[in-house]
Scaffold this motif. Structure first.
Motif, PDB file in Angstrom:
ATOM      1  N   TYR B 183       0.634  -1.188  -0.130  1.00 44.84           N
ATOM      2  CA  TYR B 183      -0.056   0.099   0.109  1.00 44.84           C
ATOM      3  C   TYR B 183       0.663   1.352   0.053  1.00 44.84           C
ATOM      4  O   TYR B 183       0.434   2.227  -0.638  1.00 44.84           O
ATOM      5  CB  TYR B 183      -0.895  -0.001   1.309  1.00 44.84           C
ATOM      6  CG  TYR B 183      -1.874  -1.263   1.079  1.00 44.84           C
ATOM      7  CD1 TYR B 183      -2.957  -1.107   0.207  1.00 44.84           C
ATOM      8  CD2 TYR B 183      -1.760  -2.325   1.915  1.00 44.84           C
ATOM      9  CE1 TYR B 183      -3.819  -2.391   0.210  1.00 44.84           C
ATOM     10  CE2 TYR B 183      -2.625  -3.491   1.644  1.00 44.84           C
ATOM     11  CZ  TYR B 183      -3.617  -3.189   0.914  1.00 44.84           C
ATOM     12  OH  TYR B 183      -4.414  -4.182   0.797  1.00 44.84           O
ATOM     13  N   PRO B 199       1.721   6.815  -0.531  1.00 45.57           N
ATOM     14  CA  PRO B 199       0.668   5.790  -0.737  1.00 45.57           C
ATOM     15  C   PRO B 199       0.763   5.553  -2.310  1.00 45.57           C
ATOM     16  O   PRO B 199       0.885   6.495  -3.257  1.00 45.57           O
ATOM     17  CB  PRO B 199      -0.774   6.489  -0.452  1.00 45.57           C
ATOM     18  CG  PRO B 199      -0.488   7.670   0.571  1.00 45.57           C
ATOM     19  CD  PRO B 199       1.146   8.010   0.128  1.00 45.57           C
ATOM     20  N   LEU B 200       0.662   4.296  -2.762  1.00 45.05           N
ATOM     21  CA  LEU B 200       0.674   4.056  -4.305  1.00 45.05           C
ATOM     22  C   LEU B 200      -0.219   4.905  -4.890  1.00 45.05           C
ATOM     23  O   LEU B 200       0.134   5.221  -5.992  1.00 45.05           O
ATOM     24  CB  LEU B 200       0.384   2.444  -4.218  1.00 45.05           C
ATOM     25  CG  LEU B 200       0.577   2.106  -5.649  1.00 45.05           C
ATOM     26  CD1 LEU B 200       2.076   2.248  -6.083  1.00 45.05           C
ATOM     27  CD2 LEU B 200       0.208   0.449  -5.674  1.00 45.05           C
ATOM     28  N   SER B 201      -1.426   5.123  -4.392  1.00 46.67           N
ATOM     29  CA  SER B 201      -2.452   5.964  -5.138  1.00 46.67           C
ATOM     30  C   SER B 201      -1.582   7.253  -5.557  1.00 46.67           C
ATOM     31  O   SER B 201      -2.300   7.876  -6.611  1.00 46.67           O
ATOM     32  CB  SER B 201      -3.811   6.290  -4.432  1.00 46.67           C
ATOM     33  OG  SER B 201      -3.590   6.751  -3.044  1.00 46.67           O
ATOM     34  N   ARG B 202      -0.861   7.679  -4.729  1.00 40.40           N
ATOM     35  CA  ARG B 202      -0.588   9.184  -5.195  1.00 40.40           C
ATOM     36  C   ARG B 202       0.566   8.933  -6.231  1.00 40.40           C
ATOM     37  O   ARG B 202       0.916   9.880  -7.057  1.00 40.40           O
ATOM     38  CB  ARG B 202       0.344   9.876  -3.866  1.00 40.40           C
ATOM     39  CG  ARG B 202      -0.419  11.029  -3.568  1.00 40.40           C
ATOM     40  CD  ARG B 202       0.227  11.777  -2.436  1.00 40.40           C
ATOM     41  NE  ARG B 202      -0.377  11.358  -1.106  1.00 40.40           N
ATOM     42  CZ  ARG B 202       0.291  11.551   0.054  1.00 40.40           C
ATOM     43  NH1 ARG B 202       1.424  12.293   0.271  1.00 40.40           N
ATOM     44  NH2 ARG B 202      -0.262  11.094   1.220  1.00 40.40           N
ATOM     45  N   MET B 204       0.206   6.930  -8.691  1.00 47.56           N
ATOM     46  CA  MET B 204      -0.567   6.716  -9.839  1.00 47.56           C
ATOM     47  C   MET B 204      -1.234   7.901 -10.219  1.00 47.56           C
ATOM     48  O   MET B 204      -1.504   8.023 -11.623  1.00 47.56           O
ATOM     49  CB  MET B 204      -1.901   5.742  -9.544  1.00 47.56           C
ATOM     50  CG  MET B 204      -1.607   4.320  -8.884  1.00 47.56           C
ATOM     51  SD  MET B 204      -1.507   3.289 -10.376  1.00 47.56           S
ATOM     52  CE  MET B 204      -2.972   3.543 -11.212  1.00 47.56           C
ATOM     53  N   ARG B 205      -1.342   9.029  -9.472  1.00 45.04           N
ATOM     54  CA  ARG B 205      -2.078  10.070  -9.905  1.00 45.04           C
ATOM     55  C   ARG B 205      -1.273  11.144 -10.731  1.00 45.04           C
ATOM     56  O   ARG B 205      -1.924  12.216 -10.985  1.00 45.04           O
ATOM     57  CB  ARG B 205      -3.301  10.666  -9.024  1.00 45.04           C
ATOM     58  CG  ARG B 205      -2.671  11.306  -7.715  1.00 45.04           C
ATOM     59  CD  ARG B 205      -3.579  11.968  -7.156  1.00 45.04           C
ATOM     60  NE  ARG B 205      -4.384  10.782  -6.241  1.00 45.04           N
ATOM     61  CZ  ARG B 205      -5.512  11.023  -5.833  1.00 45.04           C
ATOM     62  NH1 ARG B 205      -5.965  12.181  -5.753  1.00 45.04           N
ATOM     63  NH2 ARG B 205      -6.166  10.088  -5.102  1.00 45.04           N
TER      64      ARG B 205
END
Lengths: 460, 460
Positions: B183, B199-202, B204-205
């Protein structure tokens, strides 16, 4: 950085704020040194800022909030003790609170909002954007301490027919509406029912044509929005969940609970049992003396009632005690040993019920075991104490009466220590609150009755 | 799917296995129906499979493990009660255990491995690949219940000079060596010290040229590898952490602790205090009667000693009791009210110490408050009980003596109930274990002494 920087929690006190630090802040407040106060608060972690607010007096707190204003980190509110939320919100005023709630995640915003009073709530609702208003209002419709109050609404949901490529494109295109940070994607069927979840890392490591359906974890535990938070915590512990989808009556996905939301619930739950068994309703360390005294009276009334009943039993044997004063000296031992052995059993049983280690599967075995434990330790301590009493008062018959009463009372403690909490639970009462007083009433009454009764029969 | 599918935990029993289900499995085992047993276990969540192993007798458990063999889900081992790990590992044999440990995450593998005995450990170590052997051996060098035992070694680490693009390329290129799911990425400086997380989501975006350094959270709480798990749990609770990097003496990143690892620690911690205050060392619901009886003796010995001291105090007033038997009837009330009021204070104080709500900042205030609470409730109950005793025995002087003794003893309970746990903590003892018995000894002795002493002075 301003010149105010030197005020910081001391090194050695890295875990929590030191007294000296709080005093320095108080001085800056007294000096109306707004720049200095702002610099201090800016450098604090929100958890520490909340701690600071709790450490200050009511007037100083108001002053600090006035000086800091919108510089206050939004998360500070989520770390505040429940008792301080109302006064802090009142000091900030509905306008500022509304702006802060907008910046928080939906679960944090709701958790703060639900602790405010009706009037303040209405004033805040009038000032937040309509989407947040709807979330807050809807949140309040869920029962207190239910999954609906714990969950957050921010989540990334994808239909099961998509591929990795479509998912990545969707996330790129909607990056503005996405939660700040997220970890799992939820996969739903056409009726928006959750059918799986997918860590973001798994999306990253596969190529664009791979279908979501083949990558997702199907083994998810959906939580009904009305489920009690204790039950939710139990599910997370039992299945080591990192997150769980929350569904409405129709099974549609309405939110997500993550393991960090559950951490506090797990602690509260165990702490609740501990405080109740200790005869205290709530942790009241920060409360005033009169409020605490009032809160604790209930348990003491039960204790008083219990000991009066025991005294009535003793008074029936007044004549016997007058003849043999040794009985008055020894009788507290019978009662105390039974009471303490019984409280051991009650403690284990209450906790086993809470953690579901005690189920219909093993009830009979556990009750039988506890009686056996009581008998065993009864024999051990009856032998020790019988010998001591025999030597002390030089009477074998007195020693035998004492030993017999101890064995009976400790075996009874094993039986009552399990059956009382089990029955309370069965009839819908909280065993942690009531089992202790019930138990000690029976061990006191039985202890005095057997001991003095046997003495009246055999020693006079 | 085989024809064995019908054996499943019943609907109503979705939370835990039902008795009927366990019985059906036992029948299948007795009938040596290996196919049926395998089908059942295959359909169970690992947590439920572990529960099933715990519900079976020793022989049946061995038989089931034999039949299921390597079909057993590796995670089943991580859900097993500590007490069952050794026998299950013995039944599986070192070869199978080695293969299972290879499949587990490093923290789960170590948590299982550390509960086995020396000999079995050596046999398993000889059978695992060298990388895992080194991890297990190194894990055991960290103190028990330390961060080193909690952490996992699988993590994704990136240097701070990278960009989003370089990070994504690295993850793609090394997808085989990455943890199954992850994560957060950890960002380290050239000396491998953690300086942020992401965080991985950051990742990605953002677009490829963005530098990691500008995206990461710098506000991380590094945990020394030797930190006690209670301290780790406290940090996670206080700062609402989702994960924390673990560092060695030189400050280099060696592992990661995530919030789900802490969940169990938080519960254990609160439960520990509860059980200790109840006079029980451990939850012993699954233990045999003799083992339990033996474990509980320690606390009962302390109780016995306590009550003998109280009896000695009573015996000094033998003559007084002979004259006024009403004293024997009323004296348990003085002791019990003081003891119960004091246990309320001990409970709150022990818990406040554990949660660090009680610090040097508020000690004096809390002690003062508790004495005030004791005095207040002492006055309340002295009035009630004095009135009752006056009416009961028709003696105003007796009522006054009783009331005075109760006020003194309950105020003392407030003072002793805070100072005893505080002093125990100060001198390095566990306040939860010892505070209760200490307290009741003082409230019994003081209660009897004041009541009977005043009676001897004023009533004879």
């Amino acid at each position: 950085m301003s010149n105010a920087e030197p005020i910081r929690p001391e090194e050695g006190d890295a875990l929590g704020l030191g007294e000296a630090f709080v005093r320095e802040v108080e001085e800056a407040l007294a000096a109306q040194d707004s720049e200095r106060v702002n610099a201090v608060v800016e450098n604090l972690h929100p958890a520490d800022a909340a701690d600071l607010l709790e450490a200050l007096g009511a007037d100083e707190r108001r002053l600090l909030l006035e000086m800091v204003g919108t510089n206050l980190e939004p998360e500070t509110l989520t770390y505040l003790d429940a008792g301080l939320r109302e006064p802090v919100a009142a000091a900030l005023g509905p306008g500022k609170v509304a702006r802060i709630l907008e910046l928080l995640e939906s679960d944090d915003a709701l958790a703060f909002f639900e602790d405010l009073d009706e009037e303040l709530r209405a004033q805040i609702l009038a000032r937040v954007p309509v989407t947040i208003r709807r979330l807050l209002q809807e949140g309040l419709t869920y029962p207190e301490d239910s999954a609906g109050r714990l969950m957050q609404r921010e989540m990334v949901v994808v239909p099961s027919i998509w591929t990795v490529g479509e998912t990545i494109d969707y996330m790129r295109a909607h990056r503005k509406e996405m939660p700040t940070d997220f970890y799992d994607l939820y996969v739903v069927d056409p009726r928006y029912r959750p059918i799986g979840k997918l860590p973001l890392s798994r999306v990253m490591r596969h190529t664009r044509p791979v279908r979501i359906l083949t990558l997702m974890d199907e083994d998810i535990q959906s939580v009904p929005v009305t489920m009690d938070q204790e039950e939710v915590a139990w599910l997370f512990k039992r299945y080591s969940l990192l997150s769980a989808p929350v569904v409405d009556d129709a099974g549609r996905l309405v939110g997500v609970i993550t393991v960090d939301d559950v951490l506090e619930v797990v602690e509260e739950e165990a702490e609740d049992d501990l405080l109740k068994l200790g005869g205290v309703g709530e942790a009241d360390i920060g409360e005033g003396a009169m409020a605490t005294a009032k809160r604790r009276i209930r348990w003491l009334v039960v204790t008083l009632f219990n000991t009066i009943v025991a005294s009535l039993v003793i008074s029936r044997f007044e004549g016997t005690i007058e003849e043999i004063v040794a009985l008055a000296i020894l009788m507290p031992i019978v009662a105390a040993m039974g009471g303490n052995a019984g409280m051991q059993v009650v403690t284990v049983t209450v906790r086993a019920l809470a953690t579901r280690a005690l189920t219909s599967r093993n009830t009979m075995r556990v009750v039988g075991k506890e009686v056996l434990v009581g008998l065993t330790n009864g024999l051990v301590f009856a032998t020790i104490m019988g010998t001591i009493a025999g030597l002390w008062f030089g009477r074998v018959d007195l020693a035998l009466v004492l030993a017999t009463a101890m064995i009976f009372n400790m075996a009874w403690a094993g039986l009552a220590g399990t059956l009382i909490p089990l029955s309370l639970e069965r009839f819908g009462f909280d065993p942690a609150v009531a089992a202790g007083p019930f138990l000690t009433t029976t061990t006191d009454v039985l202890g005095f009755f057997i001991f003095l009764g046997l003495a009246t029969t055999f020693l006079l």
